[in-house]
Design a protein around this motif. Structure first.
Motif, PDB file in Angstrom:
ATOM      1  N   VAL A 159       0.835  -1.199   0.000  1.00 23.59           N
ATOM      2  CA  VAL A 159       0.000   0.000   0.000  1.00 23.59           C
ATOM      3  C   VAL A 159       0.870   1.249   0.000  1.00 23.59           C
ATOM      4  O   VAL A 159       1.917   1.287   0.635  1.00 23.59           O
ATOM      5  CB  VAL A 159      -0.911  -0.009   1.252  1.00 23.59           C
ATOM      6  N   GLN A 160       0.411   2.263  -0.713  1.00 23.60           N
ATOM      7  CA  GLN A 160       1.060   3.573  -0.653  1.00 23.60           C
ATOM      8  C   GLN A 160       0.542   4.256   0.607  1.00 23.60           C
ATOM      9  O   GLN A 160      -0.536   4.844   0.604  1.00 23.60           O
ATOM     10  CB  GLN A 160       0.727   4.392  -1.897  1.00 23.60           C
ATOM     11  N   ALA A 161       1.295   4.145   1.678  1.00 19.36           N
ATOM     12  CA  ALA A 161       0.848   4.668   2.975  1.00 19.36           C
ATOM     13  C   ALA A 161       1.474   6.024   3.258  1.00 19.36           C
ATOM     14  O   ALA A 161       2.493   6.393   2.685  1.00 19.36           O
ATOM     15  CB  ALA A 161       1.218   3.682   4.068  1.00 19.36           C
ATOM     16  N   ASP A 162       0.856   6.737   4.161  1.00 23.32           N
ATOM     17  CA  ASP A 162       1.355   8.032   4.623  1.00 23.32           C
ATOM     18  C   ASP A 162       1.656   8.985   3.468  1.00 23.32           C
ATOM     19  O   ASP A 162       2.701   9.640   3.436  1.00 23.32           O
ATOM     20  CB  ASP A 162       2.591   7.853   5.508  1.00 23.32           C
ATOM     21  N   CYS A 163       0.746   9.052   2.531  1.00 20.99           N
ATOM     22  CA  CYS A 163       0.918   9.899   1.353  1.00 20.99           C
ATOM     23  C   CYS A 163       0.342  11.295   1.542  1.00 20.99           C
ATOM     24  O   CYS A 163       0.597  12.172   0.729  1.00 20.99           O
ATOM     25  CB  CYS A 163       0.230   9.265   0.148  1.00 20.99           C
ATOM     26  N   PHE A 164      -0.462  11.480   2.573  1.00 19.80           N
ATOM     27  CA  PHE A 164      -1.188  12.732   2.740  1.00 19.80           C
ATOM     28  C   PHE A 164      -0.808  13.411   4.048  1.00 19.80           C
ATOM     29  O   PHE A 164      -0.587  12.743   5.049  1.00 19.80           O
ATOM     30  CB  PHE A 164      -2.700  12.468   2.754  1.00 19.80           C
ATOM     31  N   PRO A 165      -0.811  14.737   4.054  1.00 20.01           N
ATOM     32  CA  PRO A 165      -0.600  15.437   5.332  1.00 20.01           C
ATOM     33  C   PRO A 165      -1.805  15.213   6.250  1.00 20.01           C
ATOM     34  O   PRO A 165      -2.928  15.051   5.780  1.00 20.01           O
ATOM     35  CB  PRO A 165      -0.478  16.905   4.932  1.00 20.01           C
ATOM     36  N   GLU A 166      -1.549  15.165   7.525  1.00 22.98           N
ATOM     37  CA  GLU A 166      -2.616  14.949   8.502  1.00 22.98           C
ATOM     38  C   GLU A 166      -3.393  16.257   8.663  1.00 22.98           C
ATOM     39  O   GLU A 166      -3.066  17.087   9.498  1.00 22.98           O
ATOM     40  CB  GLU A 166      -2.046  14.462   9.831  1.00 22.98           C
ATOM     41  N   ASN A 167      -4.399  16.417   7.837  1.00 25.51           N
ATOM     42  CA  ASN A 167      -5.158  17.655   7.767  1.00 25.51           C
ATOM     43  C   ASN A 167      -6.599  17.319   7.421  1.00 25.51           C
ATOM     44  O   ASN A 167      -6.844  16.534   6.499  1.00 25.51           O
ATOM     45  CB  ASN A 167      -4.514  18.532   6.677  1.00 25.51           C
ATOM     46  N   ASP A 168      -7.546  17.899   8.150  1.00 26.42           N
ATOM     47  CA  ASP A 168      -8.960  17.593   7.903  1.00 26.42           C
ATOM     48  C   ASP A 168      -9.408  18.007   6.503  1.00 26.42           C
ATOM     49  O   ASP A 168     -10.215  17.325   5.874  1.00 26.42           O
ATOM     50  CB  ASP A 168      -9.844  18.262   8.952  1.00 26.42           C
ATOM     51  N   GLY A 169      -8.907  19.115   6.004  1.00 22.74           N
ATOM     52  CA  GLY A 169      -9.249  19.540   4.644  1.00 22.74           C
ATOM     53  C   GLY A 169      -8.750  18.538   3.622  1.00 22.74           C
ATOM     54  O   GLY A 169      -9.475  18.177   2.685  1.00 22.74           O
ATOM     55  N   THR A 170      -7.536  18.078   3.794  1.00 26.66           N
ATOM     56  CA  THR A 170      -6.991  17.061   2.894  1.00 26.66           C
ATOM     57  C   THR A 170      -7.868  15.817   2.922  1.00 26.66           C
ATOM     58  O   THR A 170      -8.176  15.237   1.873  1.00 26.66           O
ATOM     59  CB  THR A 170      -5.541  16.710   3.287  1.00 26.66           C
ATOM     60  N   ALA A 171      -8.278  15.418   4.111  1.00 28.15           N
ATOM     61  CA  ALA A 171      -9.136  14.235   4.248  1.00 28.15           C
ATOM     62  C   ALA A 171     -10.445  14.411   3.472  1.00 28.15           C
ATOM     63  O   ALA A 171     -10.929  13.468   2.842  1.00 28.15           O
ATOM     64  CB  ALA A 171      -9.417  13.953   5.718  1.00 28.15           C
TER      65      ALA A 171
END
Length: 185
Positions: free
Chosen positions: A93-105
């Motif tokens: 899996v491509q993990a931890d690809c996104f910043p921990e941000n509610d908007g990003t989610a």
């Protein structure tokens, strides 16, 4: 991964802007996945593998943001089961690809929920006898409009930085899917 415009998007300028800004990335994903022949078991398996490489990690990411995104129904286990039924391994899996941000989610969820619309179309192209639980996990009645309403409200009530994070999350998710499709033979 087809998303469809709606009256809600036309009424909500921030939502329409998100769709407009992410359109090129969305079209690139559609083009990257258009080479897969879903009636052919080998090509369909490659299609599912490419999806799993991104979807499993994206859903794990969304689970960490469950309190800040609308309720959603995961499909990773359905996808893994489809792969197993075809005798295929679940890819790394491509993990931890996104910043921990509610908007990003919210942007990630926009892409994943939109892909259910495409799944409705694509599931009909899968040969009889091949597993299709992942592609057949359609929206239940009212889910897509309710999600778009919630996303539109989030965009309207957010500052420019948060709105940009939604867009970046959507574009990044599309890019991951496009890249994953390119990794398949």
């Amino acid at each position: 991964m087809e998303t469809v415009g709606s009256a809600d998007e036309r009424k909500n300028s921030a939502l329409a802007e998100l769709r407009h800004v992410s359109r090129k990335a969305h079209e690139a994903v559609d083009e990257a996945f258009s080479r897969f022949e879903l009636a052919d078991p080998q090509s369909y398996g490659a299609f599912l593998t490419a999806h799993a490489r991104v979807l499993v990690g994206a859903e794990a990411y969304l689970s960490r943001h469950a309190s800040s995104v609308p309720a959603w129904r995961p499909r990773a286990e359905l996808l893994k089961d489809d792969l197993r039924q075809m005798g295929l391994a679940v890819p790394a899996v491509q993990a931890d690809c996104f910043p921990e941000n509610d908007g990003t989610a919210m942007g990630v969820l926009y892409v994943l929920e939109g892909s259910r619309l495409g799944g409705r179309v694509l599931s009909g192209r899968v040969s009889e006898g091949l597993p299709r639980a992942y592609l057949s996990a359609f929206h239940q009645k009212g889910e897509w409009p309710a999600f778009l309403e919630r996303l539109g409200r989030y965009l309207d009530e957010s500052d420019a930085v948060s709105r940009q994070a939604v867009t970046e999350g959507a574009v990044a998710t599309f890019a991951l899917f496009r890249k994953s499709a390119g990794l398949q033979d």
